[in-house]
Design an enzyme around this catalytic site. Sequence first.
Site, PDB file in Angstrom:
ATOM      1  N   ARG A  86       0.844  -1.198   0.000  1.00  9.12           N
ATOM      2  CA  ARG A  86       0.000   0.000   0.000  1.00  9.12           C
ATOM      3  C   ARG A  86       0.873   1.240   0.000  1.00  9.12           C
ATOM      4  NH1 ARG A  86      -1.844   0.798   4.319  1.00  9.12           N
ATOM      5  NH2 ARG A  86      -1.337  -1.063   5.512  1.00  9.12           N
ATOM      6  N   TYR A 182      -1.396  -3.396  -6.873  1.00  9.02           N
ATOM      7  CA  TYR A 182      -1.315  -4.085  -5.572  1.00  9.02           C
ATOM      8  C   TYR A 182      -2.696  -4.185  -4.922  1.00  9.02           C
ATOM      9  CZ  TYR A 182      -0.437  -5.097  -0.720  1.00  9.02           C
ATOM     10  OH  TYR A 182      -0.492  -5.679   0.524  1.00  9.02           O
ATOM     11  N   LYS A 191      -9.828  -2.273   1.246  1.00  9.08           N
ATOM     12  CA  LYS A 191      -9.450  -1.158   2.120  1.00  9.08           C
ATOM     13  C   LYS A 191     -10.227   0.109   1.769  1.00  9.08           C
ATOM     14  CE  LYS A 191      -6.518  -3.692   4.219  1.00  9.08           C
ATOM     15  NZ  LYS A 191      -6.719  -4.060   5.618  1.00  9.08           N
ATOM     16  N   HIS A 211     -10.981  -2.340  11.241  1.00  6.20           N
ATOM     17  CA  HIS A 211      -9.893  -3.189  10.743  1.00  6.20           C
ATOM     18  C   HIS A 211      -9.697  -4.332  11.751  1.00  6.20           C
ATOM     19  CE1 HIS A 211      -5.431  -3.235   9.184  1.00  6.20           C
ATOM     20  NE2 HIS A 211      -6.175  -4.111   8.555  1.00  6.20           N
ATOM     21  N   SER A 233      -1.679  -3.858  10.174  1.00  4.92           N
ATOM     22  CA  SER A 233      -1.358  -4.750   9.054  1.00  4.92           C
ATOM     23  C   SER A 233      -0.118  -5.590   9.365  1.00  4.92           C
ATOM     24  CB  SER A 233      -1.077  -3.907   7.805  1.00  4.92           C
ATOM     25  OG  SER A 233      -2.135  -3.018   7.600  1.00  4.92           O
ATOM     26  N   CYS A 235       0.435  -7.962  11.525  1.00  7.57           N
ATOM     27  CA  CYS A 235       0.736  -8.223  12.951  1.00  7.57           C
ATOM     28  C   CYS A 235       0.043  -9.486  13.438  1.00  7.57           C
ATOM     29  CB  CYS A 235       0.317  -7.033  13.812  1.00  7.57           C
ATOM     30  SG  CYS A 235       1.421  -5.637  13.648  1.00  7.57           S
ATOM     31  N   GLY A 236      -0.408 -10.338  12.526  1.00  8.60           N
ATOM     32  CA  GLY A 236      -0.907 -11.648  12.957  1.00  8.60           C
ATOM     33  C   GLY A 236      -2.415 -11.773  13.092  1.00  8.60           C
ATOM     34  N   LYS A 237      -3.200 -10.921  12.406  1.00  6.97           N
ATOM     35  CA  LYS A 237      -4.660 -11.073  12.497  1.00  6.97           C
ATOM     36  C   LYS A 237      -5.094 -12.414  11.906  1.00  6.97           C
ATOM     37  CE  LYS A 237      -6.489  -7.239  10.714  1.00  6.97           C
ATOM     38  NZ  LYS A 237      -5.270  -6.486  10.422  1.00  6.97           N
ATOM     39  N   ASP A 260      -9.771  -9.764   8.602  1.00  8.94           N
ATOM     40  CA  ASP A 260      -9.220  -8.417   8.359  1.00  8.94           C
ATOM     41  C   ASP A 260     -10.200  -7.275   8.613  1.00  8.94           C
ATOM     42  OD1 ASP A 260      -6.984  -6.835   7.490  1.00  8.94           O
ATOM     43  OD2 ASP A 260      -8.035  -6.454   5.611  1.00  8.94           O
ATOM     44  N   ASN A 349       6.270  -8.733   1.813  1.00  2.32           N
ATOM     45  CA  ASN A 349       4.819  -8.507   1.753  1.00  2.32           C
ATOM     46  C   ASN A 349       4.187  -9.349   0.636  1.00  2.32           C
ATOM     47  OD1 ASN A 349       2.412  -7.268   2.710  1.00  2.32           O
ATOM     48  ND2 ASN A 349       2.455  -5.806   1.005  1.00  2.32           N
ATOM     49  N   SER A 350       4.814 -10.487   0.313  1.00  7.12           N
ATOM     50  CA  SER A 350       4.178 -11.374  -0.682  1.00  7.12           C
ATOM     51  C   SER A 350       2.883 -11.911  -0.060  1.00  7.12           C
ATOM     52  CB  SER A 350       5.118 -12.511  -1.091  1.00  7.12           C
ATOM     53  OG  SER A 350       5.635 -13.174   0.031  1.00  7.12           O
ATOM     54  N   ARG A 351       1.905 -12.202  -0.911  1.00  5.00           N
ATOM     55  CA  ARG A 351       0.553 -12.469  -0.400  1.00  5.00           C
ATOM     56  C   ARG A 351      -0.061 -13.731  -0.994  1.00  5.00           C
ATOM     57  NH1 ARG A 351      -2.001  -8.649   3.289  1.00  5.00           N
ATOM     58  NH2 ARG A 351      -0.454  -7.038   3.567  1.00  5.00           N
ATOM     59  N   GLY A 476      -0.476 -20.693  18.463  1.00  5.00           N
ATOM     60  CA  GLY A 476      -1.535 -21.439  19.143  1.00  5.00           C
ATOM     61  C   GLY A 476      -1.581 -21.148  20.646  1.00  5.00           C
ATOM     62  N   ASN A 478      -1.460 -18.467  22.047  1.00  4.95           N
ATOM     63  CA  ASN A 478      -2.272 -17.278  22.345  1.00  4.95           C
ATOM     64  C   ASN A 478      -3.645 -17.676  22.874  1.00  4.95           C
ATOM     65  OD1 ASN A 478      -0.154 -15.714  21.534  1.00  4.95           O
ATOM     66  ND2 ASN A 478      -0.915 -15.377  19.458  1.00  4.95           N
TER      67      ASN A 478
HETATM   68  C1  OXD Z   1      -3.410  -4.549   5.122  1.00  2.50           C
HETATM   69  C2  OXD Z   1      -4.027  -5.729   4.481  1.00  2.50           C
HETATM   70  O1  OXD Z   1      -2.480  -3.954   4.545  1.00  2.50           O
HETATM   71  O2  OXD Z   1      -4.958  -6.297   5.083  1.00  2.50           O
HETATM   72  O3  OXD Z   1      -3.857  -4.189   6.227  1.00  2.50           O
HETATM   73  O4  OXD Z   1      -3.633  -6.109   3.369  1.00  2.50           O
HETATM   74 MN    MN Z   2      -5.520  -5.326   6.873  1.00  2.00          MN
END
Ligand code: OXD
Ligand code: MN
Length: 567
Positions: A86, A182, A191, A211, A233, A235-237, A260, A349-351, A476, A478
């Site tokens: 982003r 992207y 977003k 978010h 973003s 951070c493990g959501k 997300d 940041n590969s997805r 796990g 957590n």
């Molecule tokens: C972000 C995403 O950047 O969800 O927050 O991709």
């Molecule tokens: Mn996000």
Amino acid sequence: MKNLAPAIFPPKGIGDAKPGNKAVLDWVHEIATLTQPENIFWCDGSERENEFLIAESLRQNVLIELNQKKVPRSYLHRSNPNDVARVEQFTFVCTPTKQEAGPTNNWSDPTETYAKLRGLLAGAMRGRTMFVIPYMMGPEDSPLTKVGFEITDHSLLDVNPERRFICHFPQDNTIISVGSGYGGNVLLSKKCLALRIGSYLACKQGWMAEHMLILGVESPEGRKHYVAAAFPSACGKTNFAMLIPPAHFKGWKVTTVGDDIGWMRIRDGRLYAVNPENGYFGVVPGTSFKSNPNAMRSIAHDTIYTNVALTDDGDAWWEGKDGEPPAHAIDWRGNDWAPQSNEKAAHPNSRFTTPMRNNPALDPDVEKGEGVPISAIIFGGRRSDTVPLVYQAFDWDHGVYLGATMASETTAAATGAVGRVRRDPMAMLPFCGYNIGDYFQHWLDIGKRLTNPPLIFNVNWFRKGADGKFLWPGFGENMRVLKWIIDRSEGSGGALKSPIGWLPSPHDLDLAELDIDHNAVDELLGLDHEEWQKEIAAHKEFFDSLGGVVPEELQKQREQLAAGFEL
Ligand code: OXD
Ligand code: MN
């Protein structure tokens, strides 16, 4: 400019799902007159269309087929290397006045911006196909569900990062994005609509666009709670939303509603949440059977990978995947790679892009229009120091303060420096589509309308010891923190009152069968007065930087917090 994606010509029955709605037809006609495409492809989302588009994308080298035995129906896409995250510096909220966009958004005047974008779009689709994509965000029968149309081309231009604009016109329900491919910049439903335009509408209409992941947690006795959590973003959501409880928590089950975005509304004095999305767009590096087995199962088929490495046997590979690295691969830029290379094989940041039906832990109520009732809201960031593993706000307003002052070390999800602590209120800094002061006030106002509000918590999985190593095992494990949160929500679960909120003592957390040092637990739950003096000063600095928009109630919360540490 080189046209890397010439027009495509579908056979009859594909690309001709022209709707009857006159407003849509007029608008599409207007955009086609402006952008001058070779032809128009009206999408209908059918399987036949999907197969055709994949075949075309393979033919044009937009997609690379992965080994179909290893990852059936899965493909790799490589972005332009300057288009991998982003771009917050090129993201604009174009409200009629600058004051409406507020101190945390880039603002530009709507009339001037429309004119500038029209200039950039004039003739921009020449020689290419224009796609019209209808979409729906949210379950079919939710009162929050929104219908949208995205017009896009299939361009793989030699993108110029200086000509990249992600512009939102909340007063018109319009988004125009130029010069990026992207996901976070170009999937306008995500977003841009679900958060930026969504939050603007939510404030006007009395609901919340956040978010947040949404998960279900069920005890062995069958008691079920839903929890929403806002982490910045990367951070493990996704990992938290797909958590598998450790063996010690026999009979406990965690299910995913969303990973997300959460849209929430008030019903019978409670908050009910829906996930407006239909799939996951998650960070790949670090995903493994150790960190997130459900994500690994979800991306084992029917997945598009972006900017990961390609092994010699046609599989996707990334840093942190289970097993040994391959002896040779093609990296995300298309170059040869070997374990001794200095470069990363996969972009940080590969997805992955994968439908939520792939998730073995999908919650059965994910499509329920009324949403799921939320028992607890969790805020969290990536903090090496200061912030304990978990604590609970005294009440709703104090919880809003926890969210408003949340901070995190920056990640690769947005361009810019990585690892710098920045305040990211409710993880919405890049996504709040209006004045952040009004957003804080909206949170406070929602609290006044709730007779049965969720409890609010703050977590930090990322605290480090003096040796620089993480103190908490995370993933796990957590579940142990989640269990305390559920206990508190049910009115059980011990806690001690501290200046920052209700803190568990070590014996309030179920740490049985966990290999963790007592000192580490003390450190995880400890408050360092000096660090907190600095933290409170940073809260003040942040509020001051917003130039007078922060509600009085939150200023009062800060004073109370400061007073707590002076005692
Ligand atoms: C972000 C995403 O950047 O969800 O927050 O991709
Ligand atoms: Mn996000």
